[in-house]
Design a protein around this motif. Sequence first.
Motif, PDB file in Angstrom:
ATOM      1  N   ALA A  28      -9.588  43.923 -17.498  1.00  0.00           N
ATOM      2  CA  ALA A  28     -10.503  45.215 -18.252  1.00  0.00           C
ATOM      3  C   ALA A  28     -10.702  44.767 -19.614  1.00  0.00           C
ATOM      4  CB  ALA A  28      -9.646  46.551 -18.010  1.00  0.00           C
ATOM      5  N   ALA A  29      -9.587  44.257 -20.435  1.00  0.00           N
ATOM      6  CA  ALA A  29      -9.711  43.779 -21.804  1.00  0.00           C
ATOM      7  C   ALA A  29     -10.728  42.649 -21.964  1.00  0.00           C
ATOM      8  CB  ALA A  29      -8.382  43.498 -22.515  1.00  0.00           C
ATOM      9  N   LEU A  30     -10.575  41.646 -20.845  1.00  0.00           N
ATOM     10  CA  LEU A  30     -11.465  40.505 -20.943  1.00  0.00           C
ATOM     11  C   LEU A  30     -12.724  40.872 -20.678  1.00  0.00           C
ATOM     12  CD1 LEU A  30     -11.743  37.457 -21.336  1.00  0.00           C
ATOM     13  CD2 LEU A  30     -11.236  37.265 -19.107  1.00  0.00           C
ATOM     14  N   GLU A  31     -13.160  41.755 -19.848  1.00  0.00           N
ATOM     15  CA  GLU A  31     -14.425  42.154 -19.567  1.00  0.00           C
ATOM     16  C   GLU A  31     -15.100  43.086 -20.857  1.00  0.00           C
ATOM     17  OE1 GLU A  31     -16.643  45.118 -16.244  1.00  0.00           O
ATOM     18  OE2 GLU A  31     -14.873  44.452 -15.842  1.00  0.00           O
ATOM     19  N   ALA A  32     -14.196  43.670 -21.509  1.00  0.00           N
ATOM     20  CA  ALA A  32     -14.801  44.361 -22.546  1.00  0.00           C
ATOM     21  C   ALA A  32     -15.077  43.648 -23.664  1.00  0.00           C
ATOM     22  CB  ALA A  32     -13.720  45.484 -22.908  1.00  0.00           C
ATOM     23  N   ILE A  33     -14.183  42.278 -23.812  1.00  0.00           N
ATOM     24  CA  ILE A  33     -14.433  41.324 -24.856  1.00  0.00           C
ATOM     25  C   ILE A  33     -15.722  40.736 -24.632  1.00  0.00           C
ATOM     26  CG2 ILE A  33     -13.576  39.195 -25.820  1.00  0.00           C
ATOM     27  CD1 ILE A  33     -10.733  40.480 -25.533  1.00  0.00           C
ATOM     28  N   ASP A  34     -15.919  40.395 -23.464  1.00  0.00           N
ATOM     29  CA  ASP A  34     -17.003  39.526 -22.967  1.00  0.00           C
ATOM     30  C   ASP A  34     -18.337  40.386 -23.205  1.00  0.00           C
ATOM     31  OD1 ASP A  34     -15.977  37.166 -22.010  1.00  0.00           O
ATOM     32  OD2 ASP A  34     -15.636  37.859 -20.002  1.00  0.00           O
ATOM     33  N   SER A  35     -18.317  41.599 -23.114  1.00  0.00           N
ATOM     34  CA  SER A  35     -19.515  42.333 -23.237  1.00  0.00           C
ATOM     35  C   SER A  35     -19.597  42.834 -24.567  1.00  0.00           C
ATOM     36  CB  SER A  35     -19.518  43.704 -22.436  1.00  0.00           C
ATOM     37  OG  SER A  35     -18.198  44.479 -22.402  1.00  0.00           O
ATOM     38  N   GLY A  36     -18.550  43.180 -25.295  1.00  0.00           N
ATOM     39  CA  GLY A  36     -18.642  43.974 -26.677  1.00  0.00           C
ATOM     40  C   GLY A  36     -17.947  43.040 -27.835  1.00  0.00           C
ATOM     41  N   GLY A  37     -17.270  42.103 -27.503  1.00  0.00           N
ATOM     42  CA  GLY A  37     -16.597  41.565 -28.464  1.00  0.00           C
ATOM     43  C   GLY A  37     -15.151  42.201 -28.832  1.00  0.00           C
ATOM     44  N   ILE A  38     -14.203  41.187 -29.614  1.00  0.00           N
ATOM     45  CA  ILE A  38     -13.018  41.517 -29.863  1.00  0.00           C
ATOM     46  C   ILE A  38     -12.770  42.992 -30.622  1.00  0.00           C
ATOM     47  CG2 ILE A  38     -10.807  40.997 -30.943  1.00  0.00           C
ATOM     48  CD1 ILE A  38     -11.763  37.917 -30.483  1.00  0.00           C
ATOM     49  N   GLY A  39     -13.742  43.153 -31.542  1.00  0.00           N
ATOM     50  CA  GLY A  39     -13.601  44.451 -32.321  1.00  0.00           C
ATOM     51  C   GLY A  39     -13.725  45.505 -31.277  1.00  0.00           C
ATOM     52  N   SER A  40     -14.479  45.351 -30.132  1.00  0.00           N
ATOM     53  CA  SER A  40     -14.689  46.505 -29.374  1.00  0.00           C
ATOM     54  C   SER A  40     -13.379  47.151 -28.450  1.00  0.00           C
ATOM     55  CB  SER A  40     -15.841  46.407 -28.336  1.00  0.00           C
ATOM     56  OG  SER A  40     -15.385  45.425 -27.455  1.00  0.00           O
ATOM     57  N   VAL A  41     -12.395  46.337 -28.585  1.00  0.00           N
ATOM     58  CA  VAL A  41     -11.338  46.452 -27.590  1.00  0.00           C
ATOM     59  C   VAL A  41     -10.065  47.207 -28.327  1.00  0.00           C
ATOM     60  CG1 VAL A  41      -9.544  45.486 -26.444  1.00  0.00           C
ATOM     61  CG2 VAL A  41     -11.788  44.431 -26.319  1.00  0.00           C
ATOM     62  N   SER A  42      -9.618  48.177 -27.682  1.00  0.00           N
ATOM     63  CA  SER A  42      -8.411  48.925 -28.461  1.00  0.00           C
ATOM     64  C   SER A  42      -7.668  49.452 -27.099  1.00  0.00           C
ATOM     65  CB  SER A  42      -8.895  50.221 -29.158  1.00  0.00           C
ATOM     66  OG  SER A  42      -9.476  51.355 -28.386  1.00  0.00           O
ATOM     67  N   MET A  43      -6.477  49.837 -27.167  1.00  0.00           N
ATOM     68  CA  MET A  43      -5.782  50.293 -26.205  1.00  0.00           C
ATOM     69  C   MET A  43      -6.519  51.648 -25.572  1.00  0.00           C
ATOM     70  SD  MET A  43      -3.203  48.334 -25.707  1.00  0.00           S
ATOM     71  CE  MET A  43      -1.755  49.319 -24.755  1.00  0.00           C
ATOM     72  N   ARG A  44      -7.102  52.323 -26.219  1.00  0.00           N
ATOM     73  CA  ARG A  44      -7.707  53.622 -25.665  1.00  0.00           C
ATOM     74  C   ARG A  44      -9.140  53.234 -25.070  1.00  0.00           C
ATOM     75  NH1 ARG A  44      -7.079  58.617 -26.953  1.00  0.00           N
ATOM     76  NH2 ARG A  44      -5.666  58.372 -28.608  1.00  0.00           N
TER      77      ARG A  44
END
Length: 242
Positions: A28-44
């Motif tokens: 899920a985190a990798l998918e989020a990074i691919d779509s929105g970049g590292i800055g878009s990822v948080s535990m929440r």
Amino acid sequence: MAGVETTPRRGRPPKNAAKLSRARIVDAALEAIDSGGIGSVSMRSVARSMNADPKSLYNHVAGIDDLLDAVAERILGSIGAPPRTGDTRADLTAVADAFRTATLAHRAAAPLILTRQMSSLDGLAPVDATLSVLVDAGASADDAVHLLRTFVAALVGALLREVNAGPTFGTSDVETIARRESDLATAGLRAVADAAAALARFDAAAEYRYTVDFLIDGALARIDGAATQRVPDRPHAATVGP
């Protein structure tokens, strides 16, 4: 409705906790990074994408740093060990190419896999592969480490430039090349003007290949030079005479 539980009891895992795993959270985190970049990822944000309670993620990852490390290690783990050929140049090139392929497959995650310190087997696999090739080529363990660090530093710089920033002096945009070349040619700097045509163009693949070839040339020269220094001088033949 009275009598119906709407929240988990204390000590009881969230309703969907059984569906969570470290692997799924990393996905899920990798998918989020691919779509929105590292800055878009948080535990929440990762928990929200999985319809999970953020607190439940901590049963599988220690926190955001651990999660980002796990993402980097997931990508590095996809590299595998290129088959050895016994040819030092070919084997070092294969490791570098595999590293680049993994990086370009997840461009937004490139800063993670290129800058985070890895300690897992997956994260250290490319390191082990490179050290093995260098030592087998004749480098001492100490020299192999220095060569590895030099190799990684230059390769990281080349790949970060390729995936995360425009080239300082050149472009691959055909419409921009002529204008850029003209600007460089009239900058009033002789060496820059003489090289304006080359500086105005940037071919990422060609630059990467030049970098790798240059690094391998340097590594082989260093290994050969060290080997020469280790060969003891042959004793002079005794003079025969009265």
